[in-house]
Design an enzyme around this catalytic site. Structure first.
Site, short mmCIF file in Angstrom:
data_model
loop_
_atom_site.label_atom_id
_atom_site.label_comp_id
_atom_site.label_asym_id
_atom_site.label_seq_id
_atom_site.Cartn_x
_atom_site.Cartn_y
_atom_site.Cartn_z
CB THR A 104 -45.61 47.84 -4.64
OG1 THR A 104 -45.55 48.23 -6.02
CG2 THR A 104 -44.71 48.74 -3.83
CB ILE B 299 -44.33 47.41 -14.00
CG1 ILE B 299 -43.53 47.31 -15.31
CG2 ILE B 299 -45.43 46.34 -13.95
CD1 ILE B 299 -44.33 47.56 -16.56
CE LYS C 142 -62.35 47.85 -10.09
NZ LYS C 142 -62.06 46.56 -10.78
CE1 TYR D 297 -64.98 83.87 -26.73
CE2 TYR D 297 -64.93 85.49 -24.97
CZ TYR D 297 -64.73 85.15 -26.29
OH TYR D 297 -64.24 86.09 -27.16
CG HIS E 107 -66.75 85.64 -36.28
ND1 HIS E 107 -67.99 86.20 -36.41
CD2 HIS E 107 -66.37 85.88 -35.00
CE1 HIS E 107 -68.36 86.74 -35.26
NE2 HIS E 107 -67.39 86.55 -34.39
N GLY F 124 -63.63 94.62 -33.57
CA GLY F 124 -63.46 93.48 -32.67
C GLY F 124 -62.66 92.36 -33.29
#
Length: 383
Positions: free
Chosen positions: A82, A142, A153, A231, A291, A338
């Site tokens: 191609t 390739i 593009k 989150y 934490h 927690g």
């Protein structure tokens, strides 16, 4: 001397582009029947190569061999199929640009609206024959990356599909838009395409660096998003993603719920602590993290009668694992509110029953008894 950049090429930019011509050349033929029959039902003219062309004809597509279209046969054992101006001109031409249009007419170039390409399985080739340099080299694609980059593009006019997993989206888009694709859709596909070629080149680069006496100074790493997180680190940030590196397997599995960024930091750090503590003492170990800091850590030493009362676990079954968790949690119960829990050994039912009544974000452990896992998965409705 300063570098130079190219100016933009003018052309007609349309939101909707009708898919009249598609170029299909795939190594992985998964789903080819479905997408082929779909293209046939929409009377799309298909350019294709080799085995892909033969399969598409079976599925009722109007197929023109790329070699016939370009007037150039496949050569060099298929290395060049191609890589031709009539292919890349059809991919890169700016529609509505007078000069581009004239060039296309002069050279008999057909505009291509949809490209479906996937790449030689380079990673699989390296895994199969890591010591066969020539074999690995031959599995570096390739023509595929060249077509992908060109199509991406020119996303103002061309939709690029790089995976069978995208076929349903392509079909859904064209069904909903009367055989067309939207600019936003094409741009999303282009972003995914560049991510693919980037990771593919990274894999080749990393392997090649192991085959030479002077490895290059630039090293590339590819991240694959395995799952979104709940989150971000702060309220104004978008959720982070849990990624694998260079296609390697993650070191743990999320069996229930959706952790957040800090949850994962707590999990991996707490796990390191209990792993070392358990190995050093030969006893079950537990940690309570909040934490990215330990609120408490302990080993599975039996509780005294006084401790049972203070820790409010009177009448509850207490295994060595449960003892470790109760001690760790109650080292600083306010800071443990927690928390994220780590256990060095398999989590049993006794530990799960204590954990289920506590306010805790999650747990990491090497394994879970089936009943214990069901108890824990029920917390927070499985979230």
């Amino acid at each position: 001397m300063g570098g130079h950049t190219l100016g933009s090429v003018e052309g007609e930019v349309k939101d909707m582009v009708e898919v009249k011509t598609a170029l299909v050349s795939v190594f992985d033929k998964t789903g080819l029947k479905e997408i082929g029959e779909f293209l046939a039902s929409h009377k799309v003219h298909v350019l294709s190569t080799g085995g892909t062309a033969a399969k598409l004809r079976e599925y009722g597509c109007t197929v023109q061999d790329v070699a016939e279209y370009t007037g150039s046969p496949e050569i060099l054992d298929g290395r060049v199929k191609t890589l031709h101006p009539k292919v890349h001109g059809g991919l890169l031409a700016a529609r509505g640009n007078e000069k581009h249009q004239k060039d296309m007419e002069t050279h008999g170039i057909r505009p291509i609206d949809l490209v479906i390409v996937n790449l030689y399985p380079f990673n699989e080739a390296v895994a199969a024959k890591p010591d066969d340099f020539s074999y690995c080299i031959e599995n570096i694609d390739i023509g595929g990356p060249a077509m992908i980059r060109a199509s991406a593009k020119n996303n103002a006019h061309v939709a690029i599909c790089t995976s069978p997993a995208q076929y349903p989206k392509i079909m859904e888009e064209m069904k909903a838009k009367g055989g067309c694709t939207r600019m936003a859709f094409r741009r999303n596909l282009a972003a995914a395409a560049y991510a693919l070629t980037s990771s593919y080149d990274a894999a080749v680069s990393q392997w090649m660096a192991t085959q030479v006496t002077e490895p290059p100074a630039t090293k590339t790493v590819s991240f694959q998003v395995e799952r979104p997180l709940k989150y971000g680190c702060n309220p104004h940030q978008l959720p982070a993603g849990l990624c694998s590196v260079n296609g390697l397997k993650l070191p743990f599995e999320v069996v229930s719920g959706t952790p957040g960024y800090i949850n994962l930091l707590d999990a991996v750090n707490a796990w390191q602590l209990v792993y070392e503590l358990g190995r050093a003492t030969g006893k079950p170990a537990a940690a309570s993290f909040k934490h990215v800091s330990p609120a408490g850590a302990a080993i599975g030493v039996p509780l005294s009668e006084a401790e049972v009362g203070v820790y409010e676990v009177k009448g509850k079954p207490l295994s060595p694992v449960a003892n470790a968790y109760v001690r760790a949690r109650n080292a600083d119960p306010m800071c443990s509110f927690g928390d994220f829990v780590a256990i060095s050994t398999e989590v049993d039912v006794a530990t799960a029953n204590i954990l289920k009544i506590e306010v805790s974000d999650g747990i990491i452990a090497p394994s879970f008894e089936p009943e214990a896992l069901e108890i824990l998965k029920a917390k927070k409705g499985g979230k």
